[in-house]
Design a protein around this motif. Sequence first.
Motif, mmCIF file in Angstrom:
data_model
loop_
_atom_site.group_PDB
_atom_site.id
_atom_site.type_symbol
_atom_site.label_atom_id
_atom_site.label_comp_id
_atom_site.label_asym_id
_atom_site.label_seq_id
_atom_site.Cartn_x
_atom_site.Cartn_y
_atom_site.Cartn_z
ATOM 1 N N GLY A 334 0.855 -1.254 -0.020
ATOM 2 C CA GLY A 334 -0.003 -0.074 -0.231
ATOM 3 C C GLY A 334 0.904 1.325 -0.109
ATOM 4 O O GLY A 334 0.104 2.476 -0.166
ATOM 5 N N CYS A 335 2.134 1.425 0.099
ATOM 6 C CA CYS A 335 2.896 2.225 0.060
ATOM 7 C C CYS A 335 3.547 2.581 -1.305
ATOM 8 O O CYS A 335 3.715 1.598 -2.189
ATOM 9 C CB CYS A 335 4.122 2.147 1.057
ATOM 10 N N PHE A 336 3.880 3.596 -1.667
ATOM 11 C CA PHE A 336 4.262 4.021 -3.098
ATOM 12 C C PHE A 336 6.057 4.392 -3.157
ATOM 13 O O PHE A 336 6.368 5.028 -2.318
ATOM 14 C CB PHE A 336 3.490 5.221 -3.628
ATOM 15 N N ALA A 337 6.636 3.651 -4.027
ATOM 16 C CA ALA A 337 8.003 3.795 -4.185
ATOM 17 C C ALA A 337 8.421 5.309 -4.563
ATOM 18 O O ALA A 337 9.325 5.827 -4.223
ATOM 19 C CB ALA A 337 8.613 2.895 -5.383
ATOM 20 N N THR A 338 7.148 5.964 -5.449
ATOM 21 C CA THR A 338 7.452 7.387 -5.775
ATOM 22 C C THR A 338 7.626 8.364 -4.718
ATOM 23 O O THR A 338 8.181 9.456 -4.513
ATOM 24 C CB THR A 338 6.448 7.858 -6.820
ATOM 25 N N SER A 339 7.113 8.053 -3.411
ATOM 26 C CA SER A 339 7.121 8.599 -2.261
ATOM 27 C C SER A 339 8.545 8.847 -1.532
ATOM 28 O O SER A 339 9.162 9.780 -0.859
ATOM 29 C CB SER A 339 6.204 8.463 -1.090
ATOM 30 N N VAL A 340 9.306 7.612 -1.804
ATOM 31 C CA VAL A 340 10.823 7.407 -1.603
ATOM 32 C C VAL A 340 11.531 8.131 -2.497
ATOM 33 O O VAL A 340 12.305 9.060 -2.100
ATOM 34 C CB VAL A 340 11.098 6.086 -1.434
ATOM 35 N N LEU A 341 11.172 8.083 -3.761
ATOM 36 C CA LEU A 341 11.932 8.730 -4.874
ATOM 37 C C LEU A 341 11.866 10.369 -4.711
ATOM 38 O O LEU A 341 13.243 11.117 -5.101
ATOM 39 C CB LEU A 341 11.635 8.290 -5.997
ATOM 40 N N ARG A 342 11.079 11.044 -4.366
ATOM 41 C CA ARG A 342 10.555 12.282 -4.360
ATOM 42 C C ARG A 342 11.361 13.124 -3.453
ATOM 43 O O ARG A 342 11.845 14.133 -3.414
ATOM 44 C CB ARG A 342 9.308 12.718 -4.291
ATOM 45 N N GLU A 343 11.938 12.298 -2.379
ATOM 46 C CA GLU A 343 12.849 12.853 -1.285
ATOM 47 C C GLU A 343 14.197 12.909 -1.732
ATOM 48 O O GLU A 343 15.059 13.389 -1.124
ATOM 49 C CB GLU A 343 12.338 12.164 0.121
ATOM 50 N N LEU A 344 14.527 12.044 -2.587
ATOM 51 C CA LEU A 344 15.775 11.590 -3.012
ATOM 52 C C LEU A 344 16.312 12.452 -4.225
ATOM 53 O O LEU A 344 17.251 12.909 -4.213
ATOM 54 C CB LEU A 344 15.949 10.183 -3.281
ATOM 55 N N VAL A 345 15.432 12.523 -5.151
ATOM 56 C CA VAL A 345 15.638 13.225 -6.319
ATOM 57 C C VAL A 345 14.493 14.005 -7.356
ATOM 58 O O VAL A 345 13.520 13.230 -6.913
ATOM 59 C CB VAL A 345 16.508 12.068 -7.195
ATOM 60 N N CYS A 346 14.762 14.954 -8.046
ATOM 61 C CA CYS A 346 13.734 15.448 -8.708
ATOM 62 C C CYS A 346 13.688 14.697 -9.901
ATOM 63 O O CYS A 346 14.509 14.678 -10.833
ATOM 64 C CB CYS A 346 14.074 16.776 -8.937
ATOM 65 N N TYR A 347 12.950 13.880 -10.114
ATOM 66 C CA TYR A 347 12.735 12.901 -11.412
ATOM 67 C C TYR A 347 11.641 13.225 -12.274
ATOM 68 O O TYR A 347 10.654 13.924 -11.801
ATOM 69 C CB TYR A 347 12.555 11.574 -10.625
ATOM 70 N N ARG A 348 11.973 12.998 -13.447
ATOM 71 C CA ARG A 348 10.894 13.027 -14.616
ATOM 72 C C ARG A 348 10.417 11.531 -14.830
ATOM 73 O O ARG A 348 11.342 10.743 -15.000
ATOM 74 C CB ARG A 348 11.383 13.583 -15.734
ATOM 75 N N ASP A 349 9.161 11.063 -14.995
ATOM 76 C CA ASP A 349 8.793 10.004 -15.210
ATOM 77 C C ASP A 349 8.475 9.743 -16.628
ATOM 78 O O ASP A 349 7.461 10.283 -17.237
ATOM 79 C CB ASP A 349 7.359 9.648 -14.263
ATOM 80 N N SER A 350 9.273 8.890 -17.626
ATOM 81 C CA SER A 350 8.811 8.828 -18.800
ATOM 82 C C SER A 350 7.613 8.085 -19.272
ATOM 83 O O SER A 350 6.904 8.359 -20.239
ATOM 84 C CB SER A 350 10.052 7.941 -19.448
ATOM 85 N N ALA A 351 7.303 7.226 -18.318
ATOM 86 C CA ALA A 351 5.883 6.568 -18.327
ATOM 87 C C ALA A 351 4.873 7.483 -18.186
ATOM 88 O O ALA A 351 3.864 7.262 -19.202
ATOM 89 C CB ALA A 351 5.946 5.333 -17.460
#
Length: 359
Positions: A334-351
């Motif tokens: 129920g938890c989202f990997a993107t919530s971890v990523l957003r605290e680590l890096v400013c990312y662009r999601d190609s998908a």
Amino acid sequence: MSAISPVQTGNTLAQYPLAYLYGEPEVTARIRAESSDFVVVEELNFLPSGAGEHLLLQIEKTGQNTQFIARELARLTGLRVRDISYAGLKDRHAVTRQWFCFKWPIKQALAWQDWQIEGASILQVVRHYRKLRLGALKRNHFTIRLSQVTDSAALLARLPRLKAGVPNYYGEQRFGINGGNLHLAERLFNGESIADRQIRGLALSASRSFLFNQVLSHRLTLQAYEQLLPGDVLQLNGTGSIFAITEVDDILMQRLQSADIHLTAPLVGDGKTLVTAEAARLEQQAIAPWQHWVEGLIRLRVQAGRRSMRVVPEQLTAEIEQDSVLLRFALPAGCFATSVLRELVCYRDSARELAQMEC
């Protein structure tokens, strides 16, 4: 005075940015340039019994969503789609290993080895004594490749902070492209009907997730994310057990700091809120502009709940490969990997960019 709607023209989510725990990252990167850059493996919260009337199938899929696989299994077995169950929904733009289930007579043969499912392969089939239920997962394991990383060293320097936990936001995928599921929710709360139960459920779920995120972001902004308040509702780590507090003491603060307990925010709906005093005031302050959503969720008898405001990534590691960084970690169901990523890096999601172009 009428309530302010969170749904406006354009990208709804962009109009309501969420606060960061450690500040917005300066390092940039891209995710999901290829489906193989985002790998998810489900871990069930039980061991298959090896016997019983139900078949569990572990399926690896690429470029297909969970509902497509369920429909294909129904077609191949002659069952109804509603007879095919799964533990969780998984993104189309990834390589995912997930479990499906259906009831099948013990003495009746099933030539599953001969099946051809586009973008998918069956890894194993095992019998179990009962149906696989939604949410029957212990955790999801992620392997994520960040490409075009602008500063790998700075990214790695930020990584240790995340091991103590990150804000447990619902990810963008919960809300649809440009927050489209929130627009559906607004229609529901304005009295329109949505005949499709699945779409209706997505809309209601999105609205609750949005309100949860607003409360969490509000507490972050007020620097009350890691601060116990009188009236808070806490969750025991690794369980769904919650309890309310009337007073704050040193023992509770130590348990919070050690991640034995977590602060919670509301999943708005019908039922007791449990939260009181100062904590309740902050929650009401955060969701006040969307009171008609609150009233709509109660009117539609969506059950109220609580969710941890913090998630602690397990087994978090990073490996530099030229201009890419390979991340590995696990999260509770129920938890989202993107919530971890957003605290680590400013990312662009190609998908997601591709999905927006396809709309």
